[in-house]
Design an enzyme around this catalytic site. Structure first.
Site, mmCIF file in Angstrom:
data_model
loop_
_atom_site.group_PDB
_atom_site.id
_atom_site.type_symbol
_atom_site.label_atom_id
_atom_site.label_comp_id
_atom_site.label_asym_id
_atom_site.label_seq_id
_atom_site.Cartn_x
_atom_site.Cartn_y
_atom_site.Cartn_z
ATOM 1 N N ARG A 42 0.852 -1.012 0.080
ATOM 2 C CA ARG A 42 0.251 0.065 0.686
ATOM 3 C C ARG A 42 0.682 1.254 0.076
ATOM 4 O O ARG A 42 1.487 1.542 1.583
ATOM 5 C CB ARG A 42 -0.610 -0.253 1.363
ATOM 6 C CG ARG A 42 -1.759 1.531 0.750
ATOM 7 C CD ARG A 42 -3.224 1.311 1.758
ATOM 8 N NE ARG A 42 -4.376 1.730 1.560
ATOM 9 C CZ ARG A 42 -5.560 0.962 1.272
ATOM 10 N NH1 ARG A 42 -5.321 -0.096 0.963
ATOM 11 N NH2 ARG A 42 -6.321 1.666 1.127
ATOM 12 N N ARG A 80 1.465 5.592 -0.405
ATOM 13 C CA ARG A 80 0.738 6.482 -0.517
ATOM 14 C C ARG A 80 1.291 7.699 -0.709
ATOM 15 O O ARG A 80 2.837 7.106 -0.023
ATOM 16 C CB ARG A 80 -0.340 6.308 0.251
ATOM 17 C CG ARG A 80 -1.421 5.181 -0.089
ATOM 18 C CD ARG A 80 -2.142 5.721 -1.145
ATOM 19 N NE ARG A 80 -3.278 5.239 -1.022
ATOM 20 C CZ ARG A 80 -3.575 4.130 -1.137
ATOM 21 N NH1 ARG A 80 -2.368 3.675 -2.266
ATOM 22 N NH2 ARG A 80 -4.615 3.325 -1.047
#
Length: 344
Positions: free
Chosen positions: A172, A174
């Protein structure tokens, strides 16, 4: 512009939680010792989850909120949605003597609402989160507008793309943006400890049969993947190695769960349960899930990896209060309490 605010060692920093979702950023900043004084989230199902866990119903559509009604605060936190920025036509607008540039280009976008509140309230710091593609969107021009517009308000601007997979067992990435009204402040993104998380650590022991894929859906996913394999494409389901991490959990997980499937001996694979999705994002098991499975999948897919936000929040708090190690921070539980057990 008012003088930059200074903080005493025993003063609790305050923050607001914009585009709050279900409160992942709030949970992390509270763990870092800060206090939330305002929240805004328009989705009624996310509001329900937020209220169940924090005891307050967030304000609705941020576009309808007058900044004057927002209490004073120290840190603006926002995981704002990234909407396309229109860049075209500046030359034509110049020739017609019409407004152009940032204020004109972003009217109606949700980032403009973040900027509007920064401009009105002049907080000491901001913390923004978005998908990593924001940095490259429209060949980098969208990000350049965001950065320049915040700097034009008198703030520093630091950013970094970080993968949460050292803290939670999913890939993930970001982008995180941090800045301060005191431009003499230097901010360094902290090193992320590697907890070596594994999918097996977030799995429930007793999972209802309804989460196992039907023969029809499992056959469809296999045929779909094979069709694209023959075409040389990479599309297909993600059968997880439970001793490693998985793909990114997305808001579309409710549709078929295909990006993260858990193998099962002697039967079809299954999708994650909502509680497992919560753990995958680093939420503690005490976090309440008062909505349907469909809404829960959307909410956790849209959420943040809480342990990563906590580490960054601690650094923001420490930067504003360099001499202060608050009692809340000093006594906080280890990161592994966020649903991920330490590796053996």
């Amino acid at each position: 512009m008012p003088d930059n605010k200074t903080f005493s060692d025993d003063q609790k920093l305050t923050f607001i939680d914009l585009f709050a979702g279900i409160g992942g950023i709030r949970l992390a900043y509270e763990k870092a010792g800060a206090q939330c004084v305002f929240s805004s989230e328009w989705d009624k199902f996310a509001q329900k989850t937020y209220e169940a866990n924090f005891g307050e119903l967030p304000e609705g559509d941020i576009r309808k909120i007058d900044a004057v009604t927002i209490p004073d605060f120290d840190i603006l936190c926002a995981g704002f949605p990234c909407q396309p920025f229109s860049i075209a036509g500046v030359s034509k607008k110049l020739s017609l003597n019409k407004p152009h540039g940032f204020d004109d280009e972003t009217q109606g976008t949700l980032f403009y609402e973040v900027l509007r509140i920064i401009r009105a309230k002049k907080p000491s710091a901001f913390f923004l989160e978005n998908v990593k593609h924001l940095e490259r969107h429209d060949r980098g021009r969208t990000f350049a507008i965001i950065k320049k517009s915040i700097e034009n308000e008198g703030y520093s601007f630091f950013y970094k793309v970080i993968n949460a997979n050292k803290l939670v067992p999913q890939n993930r990435e970001r982008i995180f943006m941090v800045g301060f009204r005191d431009q003499d402040i230097t901010f360094n993104f902290p090193e992320i400890p590697d907890l070596k998380p594994k999918i097996i650590q977030i799995l429930e022991d007793d999972v209802p049969e309804k989460y196992t894929l039907t023969d029809h859906l499992w056959n469809y996913l296999q045929n779909y993947a094979e069709k694209h394999r023959k075409k040389g494409n990479g599309f297909g389901f993600g059968l997880v190695n439970t001793e490693s991490y998985c793909r990114t959990l997305s808001a579309r997980y409710y549709k078929d769960g295909s990006e993260i499937l858990i193998p099962q001996e002697g039967k079809n694979p299954r999708r994650l349960t909502p509680r497992e999705c919560a753990r995958l994002q680093g939420y503690p098991d005490t976090f309440k899930i008062p909505v349907s499975d469909t809404q829960a999948y959307k909410q956790f897919g849209n959420s943040v990896a809480v342990p990563l936000i906590e580490i960054l929040a601690r650094e923001v708090v420490r930067t504003l209060q360099p001499e202060c190690e608050t009692e809340a921070v000093a006594k906080q539980a280890p990161l592994s309490k966020f649903g991920v057990k330490p590796s053996e």
